[in-house]
Design a protein around this motif. Structure first.
Motif, PDB file in Angstrom:
ATOM      1  N   ARG A 192      47.261  29.560  44.641  1.00 31.68           N
ATOM      2  CA  ARG A 192      47.314  28.294  45.362  1.00 31.68           C
ATOM      3  C   ARG A 192      46.122  27.393  45.063  1.00 31.68           C
ATOM      4  O   ARG A 192      46.268  26.176  44.979  1.00 31.68           O
ATOM      5  N   TYR A 193      44.934  27.997  44.892  1.00 34.18           N
ATOM      6  CA  TYR A 193      43.714  27.204  44.809  1.00 34.18           C
ATOM      7  C   TYR A 193      43.002  27.247  43.461  1.00 34.18           C
ATOM      8  O   TYR A 193      42.238  26.340  43.142  1.00 34.18           O
ATOM      9  N   PHE A 194      43.195  28.297  42.668  1.00 32.43           N
ATOM     10  CA  PHE A 194      42.474  28.414  41.410  1.00 32.43           C
ATOM     11  C   PHE A 194      43.200  27.661  40.304  1.00 32.43           C
ATOM     12  O   PHE A 194      44.395  27.386  40.384  1.00 32.43           O
ATOM     13  N   SER A 195      42.445  27.345  39.255  1.00 32.87           N
ATOM     14  CA  SER A 195      43.064  26.712  38.090  1.00 32.87           C
ATOM     15  C   SER A 195      43.883  27.750  37.324  1.00 32.87           C
ATOM     16  O   SER A 195      43.732  28.966  37.515  1.00 32.87           O
ATOM     17  N   ALA A 196      44.736  27.268  36.425  1.00 34.27           N
ATOM     18  CA  ALA A 196      45.562  28.186  35.638  1.00 34.27           C
ATOM     19  C   ALA A 196      44.691  29.131  34.821  1.00 34.27           C
ATOM     20  O   ALA A 196      45.004  30.325  34.688  1.00 34.27           O
ATOM     21  N   ARG A 197      43.595  28.616  34.272  1.00 31.57           N
ATOM     22  CA  ARG A 197      42.700  29.466  33.481  1.00 31.57           C
ATOM     23  C   ARG A 197      42.076  30.550  34.354  1.00 31.57           C
ATOM     24  O   ARG A 197      41.964  31.704  33.935  1.00 31.57           O
ATOM     25  N   SER A 244      41.341  21.580  39.879  1.00 29.37           N
ATOM     26  CA  SER A 244      41.099  20.535  38.880  1.00 29.37           C
ATOM     27  C   SER A 244      39.939  20.866  37.942  1.00 29.37           C
ATOM     28  O   SER A 244      39.671  20.111  37.006  1.00 29.37           O
ATOM     29  N   PHE A 245      39.256  21.970  38.188  1.00 29.70           N
ATOM     30  CA  PHE A 245      38.161  22.393  37.323  1.00 29.70           C
ATOM     31  C   PHE A 245      38.132  23.913  37.289  1.00 29.70           C
ATOM     32  O   PHE A 245      38.728  24.582  38.143  1.00 29.70           O
ATOM     33  N   SER A 246      37.448  24.465  36.289  1.00 24.21           N
ATOM     34  CA  SER A 246      37.439  25.917  36.094  1.00 24.21           C
ATOM     35  C   SER A 246      36.024  26.448  36.019  1.00 24.21           C
ATOM     36  O   SER A 246      35.123  25.796  35.471  1.00 24.21           O
ATOM     37  N   VAL A 247      35.834  27.654  36.566  1.00 25.46           N
ATOM     38  CA  VAL A 247      34.546  28.342  36.508  1.00 25.46           C
ATOM     39  C   VAL A 247      34.772  29.744  35.953  1.00 25.46           C
ATOM     40  O   VAL A 247      35.882  30.271  35.973  1.00 25.46           O
ATOM     41  N   SER A 248      33.701  30.348  35.475  1.00 30.03           N
ATOM     42  CA  SER A 248      33.800  31.730  35.001  1.00 30.03           C
ATOM     43  C   SER A 248      33.905  32.673  36.183  1.00 30.03           C
ATOM     44  O   SER A 248      33.385  32.415  37.268  1.00 30.03           O
ATOM     45  N   LEU A 249      34.592  33.796  35.964  1.00 30.82           N
ATOM     46  CA  LEU A 249      34.700  34.812  37.007  1.00 30.82           C
ATOM     47  C   LEU A 249      34.667  36.234  36.472  1.00 30.82           C
ATOM     48  O   LEU A 249      34.558  37.190  37.239  1.00 30.82           O
ATOM     49  N   LEU A 250      34.747  36.381  35.149  1.00 29.66           N
ATOM     50  CA  LEU A 250      34.736  37.717  34.560  1.00 29.66           C
ATOM     51  C   LEU A 250      33.335  38.322  34.674  1.00 29.66           C
ATOM     52  O   LEU A 250      32.335  37.630  34.477  1.00 29.66           O
ATOM     53  N   PRO A 251      33.241  39.603  35.005  1.00 30.23           N
ATOM     54  CA  PRO A 251      31.933  40.204  35.291  1.00 30.23           C
ATOM     55  C   PRO A 251      30.959  40.175  34.122  1.00 30.23           C
ATOM     56  O   PRO A 251      29.745  40.129  34.332  1.00 30.23           O
ATOM     57  N   GLU A 252      31.453  40.188  32.899  1.00 28.68           N
ATOM     58  CA  GLU A 252      30.550  40.224  31.747  1.00 28.68           C
ATOM     59  C   GLU A 252      30.133  38.825  31.287  1.00 28.68           C
ATOM     60  O   GLU A 252      29.328  38.687  30.367  1.00 28.68           O
ATOM     61  N   VAL A 281      43.253  31.839  37.188  1.00 28.24           N
ATOM     62  CA  VAL A 281      44.279  32.822  37.559  1.00 28.24           C
ATOM     63  C   VAL A 281      44.540  33.769  36.401  1.00 28.24           C
ATOM     64  O   VAL A 281      44.661  34.992  36.582  1.00 28.24           O
ATOM     65  N   SER A 282      44.594  33.223  35.189  1.00 26.20           N
ATOM     66  CA  SER A 282      44.810  34.062  34.011  1.00 26.20           C
ATOM     67  C   SER A 282      43.673  35.057  33.828  1.00 26.20           C
ATOM     68  O   SER A 282      43.908  36.249  33.557  1.00 26.20           O
ATOM     69  N   ASP A 283      42.414  34.590  33.982  1.00 28.94           N
ATOM     70  CA  ASP A 283      41.266  35.493  33.848  1.00 28.94           C
ATOM     71  C   ASP A 283      41.284  36.569  34.929  1.00 28.94           C
ATOM     72  O   ASP A 283      40.970  37.742  34.661  1.00 28.94           O
ATOM     73  N   LEU A 284      41.632  36.181  36.145  1.00 27.53           N
ATOM     74  CA  LEU A 284      41.664  37.152  37.244  1.00 27.53           C
ATOM     75  C   LEU A 284      42.684  38.255  36.966  1.00 27.53           C
ATOM     76  O   LEU A 284      42.438  39.428  37.270  1.00 27.53           O
ATOM     77  N   ARG A 285      43.786  37.910  36.364  1.00 27.40           N
ATOM     78  CA  ARG A 285      44.844  38.888  36.083  1.00 27.40           C
ATOM     79  C   ARG A 285      44.456  39.867  34.990  1.00 27.40           C
ATOM     80  O   ARG A 285      45.058  40.944  34.882  1.00 27.40           O
ATOM     81  N   THR A 286      43.459  39.524  34.186  1.00 24.91           N
ATOM     82  CA  THR A 286      43.026  40.455  33.137  1.00 24.91           C
ATOM     83  C   THR A 286      42.139  41.572  33.689  1.00 24.91           C
ATOM     84  O   THR A 286      41.900  42.561  32.986  1.00 24.91           O
ATOM     85  N   LEU A 287      41.645  41.422  34.905  1.00 22.73           N
ATOM     86  CA  LEU A 287      40.718  42.400  35.464  1.00 22.73           C
ATOM     87  C   LEU A 287      41.453  43.631  35.987  1.00 22.73           C
ATOM     88  O   LEU A 287      42.562  43.522  36.524  1.00 22.73           O
TER      89      LEU A 287
END
Length: 271
Positions: A170-175, A216-224, A177-183
């Motif tokens: 609902r709130y995250f950008s497409a990028r 409308s904007f994207s931030v990093s979220l992957l641990p590395e 959400v995609s990064d979150l799903r890789t974890l």
């Protein structure tokens, strides 16, 4: 624990700072008004403080005495006593910190609010260029203080039940959400809160709040990966992420030239 430090130089402040330790060491004691970080020594740095909000009743009374009538009225609108007490502590400790930098009595400070609710210093302190932002979650508050910068800070108590994929969609950008799903499953909660705190800190730094869509904007979220913007914001914005204490995640966002950030802890051992 994230990075926590203390300026050991000669200065004129009001709050003691110390290298961080277990949360139980600084949960309920009184604020010790002894020398700390001086306003004249902040330079181009950003000072990020964290403080426990669960205080003894006598300490809360002392802290509440520094609040303005408007702040006391806001506190009285809380339904639950615990929420009220934490609001009182968060606002009063902000006054103690700012009063230390400005070498003024905390109760004398005046605040105004932007169109979307962002607080800033008003009255005679406006020409000094002192900027700040604060956030609190559960029993912890964080504060960012600097000169002549737009600042935003956010802290969240990490709760797995709040990190649902439906919220991310609902709130995250497409990028994002995609990064979150890789974890892997065991890393998804941390990834969610990495993203959430960084986005919230940016919204607060701009002073626009939810007038800026979160997707409308994207931030990093992957641990590395380092904490950074990945798209959708101007290049003048920068961020840093930190863990103020166990069970919490936080981020600070600022504009202008990249700078060093000093992490400090309000030392409130019981006397």
């Amino acid at each position: 624990m994230g990075p926590v430090g203390c300026d050991t130089g000669r200065a004129h402040g009001r709050l003691r700072c110390s290298v961080g330790g277990p949360a139980a060491r600084w949960q309920r004691g009184a604020v010790q008004l002894i020398p700390s970080t001086g306003w004249e020594q902040i330079g181009d740095e950003i000072h990020v403080w964290h403080a426990a909000l669960n205080r003894e009743e006598k300490v809360l009374r002392q802290l509440e005495s520094t609040l303005s009538p408007e702040e006391k009225a806001r506190a009285d609108r809380f339904h639950f006593v615990n929420d009220r007490n934490r609001f009182v502590a968060a606002r009063a400790l902000l006054r103690e910190l700012l009063g230390g930098y400005l070498q003024q009595a905390p109760a004398t400070l005046e605040f105004s609010y932007g169109k979307h609710g962002k607080p800033f210093l008003a009255g005679e302190n406006v020409p000094g260029g002192l900027c700040f932002n604060l956030s609190h979650s559960a029993g912890l508050a964080v504060y960012a203080i600097a000169r002549e910068r737009n600042l935003g800070i956010d802290v969240e108590h990490v709760r797995p039940e709040s990190a649902g994929e439906d919220i991310a969609q609902r709130y995250f950008s497409a990028r994002e959400v995609s990064d979150l799903r890789t974890l892997p499953p065991e890393a998804k909660v941390d990834g969610f809160f990495h993203c959430w705190t960084r986005k919230e800190a940016y919204l607060k730094a701009t002073g626009m709040g939810l007038q800026i869509p979160l997707d409308s904007f994207s931030v990093s979220l992957l641990p590395e990966k380092p904490a950074q913007f990945l798209g959708g914001v101007e290049s003048r914005w920068h961020m840093a992420a930190f863990h103020p204490t166990e069970g919490y995640m936080a981020a600070v966002v600022y504009d202008g030239a990249p700078c060093s950030i000093k992490y400090l802890s309000v030392d409130s051992h019981e006397k």
